[in-house]
Design a protein around this motif. Structure first.
Motif, PDB file in Angstrom:
ATOM      1  N   UNK A 180       8.012  -5.551  -3.550  1.00 31.51           N
ATOM      2  CA  UNK A 180       7.763  -4.314  -2.820  1.00 31.51           C
ATOM      3  C   UNK A 180       7.729  -3.119  -3.766  1.00 31.51           C
ATOM      4  N   UNK A 181       8.691  -3.048  -4.684  1.00 33.96           N
ATOM      5  CA  UNK A 181       8.751  -1.934  -5.627  1.00 33.96           C
ATOM      6  C   UNK A 181       7.522  -1.925  -6.531  1.00 33.96           C
ATOM      7  N   UNK A 182       7.123  -3.096  -7.005  1.00 37.41           N
ATOM      8  CA  UNK A 182       5.946  -3.194  -7.860  1.00 37.41           C
ATOM      9  C   UNK A 182       4.711  -2.693  -7.123  1.00 37.41           C
ATOM     10  N   UNK A 183       4.539  -3.134  -5.881  1.00 34.52           N
ATOM     11  CA  UNK A 183       3.369  -2.736  -5.116  1.00 34.52           C
ATOM     12  C   UNK A 183       3.291  -1.237  -4.904  1.00 34.52           C
ATOM     13  N   UNK A 184       4.396  -0.637  -4.520  1.00 33.12           N
ATOM     14  CA  UNK A 184       4.410   0.807  -4.272  1.00 33.12           C
ATOM     15  C   UNK A 184       4.073   1.572  -5.545  1.00 33.12           C
ATOM     16  N   UNK A 185       4.723   1.221  -6.639  1.00 35.00           N
ATOM     17  CA  UNK A 185       4.515   1.938  -7.902  1.00 35.00           C
ATOM     18  C   UNK A 185       3.074   1.778  -8.399  1.00 35.00           C
ATOM     19  N   UNK A 186       2.589   0.554  -8.423  1.00 34.98           N
ATOM     20  CA  UNK A 186       1.269   0.287  -8.996  1.00 34.98           C
ATOM     21  C   UNK A 186       0.152   0.887  -8.160  1.00 34.98           C
ATOM     22  N   UNK A 187       0.203   0.703  -6.848  1.00 39.88           N
ATOM     23  CA  UNK A 187      -0.923   1.153  -6.030  1.00 39.88           C
ATOM     24  C   UNK A 187      -0.908   2.660  -5.792  1.00 39.88           C
ATOM     25  N   UNK A 188       0.257   3.282  -5.893  1.00 38.69           N
ATOM     26  CA  UNK A 188       0.300   4.746  -5.863  1.00 38.69           C
ATOM     27  C   UNK A 188      -0.215   5.306  -7.185  1.00 38.69           C
ATOM     28  N   UNK A 189       0.229   4.720  -8.298  1.00 33.60           N
ATOM     29  CA  UNK A 189      -0.203   5.196  -9.614  1.00 33.60           C
ATOM     30  C   UNK A 189      -1.695   4.968  -9.843  1.00 33.60           C
ATOM     31  N   UNK A 190      -2.232   3.930  -9.226  1.00 33.46           N
ATOM     32  CA  UNK A 190      -3.646   3.598  -9.405  1.00 33.46           C
ATOM     33  C   UNK A 190      -4.568   4.636  -8.777  1.00 33.46           C
ATOM     34  N   UNK A 191      -4.085   5.295  -7.719  1.00 30.77           N
ATOM     35  CA  UNK A 191      -4.958   6.202  -6.962  1.00 30.77           C
ATOM     36  C   UNK A 191      -5.522   7.352  -7.804  1.00 30.77           C
ATOM     37  N   UNK A 192      -4.702   8.136  -8.499  1.00 31.13           N
ATOM     38  CA  UNK A 192      -5.274   9.253  -9.267  1.00 31.13           C
ATOM     39  C   UNK A 192      -6.166   8.795 -10.421  1.00 31.13           C
ATOM     40  N   UNK A 193      -6.023   7.567 -10.844  1.00 28.69           N
ATOM     41  CA  UNK A 193      -6.842   7.055 -11.942  1.00 28.69           C
ATOM     42  C   UNK A 193      -8.226   6.617 -11.484  1.00 28.69           C
ATOM     43  N   UNK A 194      -8.377   6.376 -10.182  1.00 24.17           N
ATOM     44  CA  UNK A 194      -9.629   5.803  -9.680  1.00 24.17           C
ATOM     45  C   UNK A 194     -10.251   6.582  -8.539  1.00 24.17           C
ATOM     46  N   UNK A 195      -9.534   7.510  -7.941  1.00 17.81           N
ATOM     47  CA  UNK A 195     -10.009   8.208  -6.743  1.00 17.81           C
ATOM     48  C   UNK A 195     -11.359   8.869  -6.978  1.00 17.81           C
ATOM     49  N   UNK A 196     -12.249   8.668  -6.032  1.00 18.95           N
ATOM     50  CA  UNK A 196     -13.551   9.327  -6.084  1.00 18.95           C
ATOM     51  C   UNK A 196     -14.580   8.619  -6.935  1.00 18.95           C
TER      52      UNK A 196
END
Length: 216
Positions: A180-196
């Motif tokens: 659960x911790x891995x998923x939250x950290x990784x998928x939140x951190x991934x957003x600003x790197x890929x958004x748009x």
């Protein structure tokens, strides 16, 4: 359990492949073939498990969720080869996403498997992304979804399957918390790197290729 674990291993493989496909590195039709292989496997596997369950409700419940993957990958493979619009897969993905929440609860409350309760939440999130991308055509999610799909191929498929086959998978609360911790950290951190960022064209794509013709 062994047969289901083998199937899970190849779910990991096809998710990784489809994530890479969304990132523009694999031609859609080339990726379709492997989707058909895994889709067929994920229909045969639960059918066998249910027929050999001896009427055990827990075993039948556990096996029934595999069809969600099997039908997704068959739908994807056929759709890619036939160059169908992705809307059908997108809306089916919404159904899968909702049902995955139910299977998550079942793993926590009925099957006593907290790690897979968390993994089903991963899948619910991922299939909801597929709904947004393919059903609602929100193309700015393409790169984010591609990376999320590829990462989940390892975290929810290949690695757990290998550990299960090796007999070292830990079905306990600590494993669930780490996932659960891995998923939250990784998928939140991934957003600003890929958004748009939308589709990255592959060298092997054809002139008519578009992200909303691709699937995950």
């Amino acid at each position: 359990m062994v047969m289901a674990s083998v199937g899970l291993l190849f779910v990991g493989a096809v998710l990784f492949l489809n994530g890479v496909m969304l990132l523009g590195k694999i031609d859609f039709k080339a990726g379709a073939v492997f989707n058909l292989f895994v889709g067929a496997l994920q229909v045969i596997t639960p059918t066998y498990l249910i027929f050999t369950a001896g009427g055990d409700p827990a075993k039948i419940l556990g096996a029934s969720g595999i069809y969600l993957f099997g039908f997704t990958y068959l739908y994807v493979g056929i759709g890619l080869l036939a160059e169908l619009d992705s809307t059908g897969v997108g809306w089916f993905s919404l159904f899968v996403s909702i049902m995955a929440i139910g299977y998550s609860i079942a793993n926590f409350r009925i099957l006593g498997d907290p790690p897979f309760g968390v993994i089903w939440l991963y899948w619910s999130f991922l299939w909801f992304l597929f709904f947004l991308l393919f059903g609602l055509k929100i193309e700015r999610l393409t790169i984010y979804t591609g990376w999320a799909t590829a990462i989940q191929g390892w975290v929810t498929g290949a690695i757990p399957a290998f550990l299960l086959l090796a007999g070292v998978w830990q079905t306990n609360v600590l494993t669930a918390v780490v996932l659960a911790a891995f998923g939250v950290v990784v998928f939140v951190a991934l957003w600003p790197l890929t958004a748009g960022r939308s589709h990255l064209p592959s060298a092997g794509s054809t002139a008519g290729d578009d992200v909303t013709r691709g699937y995950a």
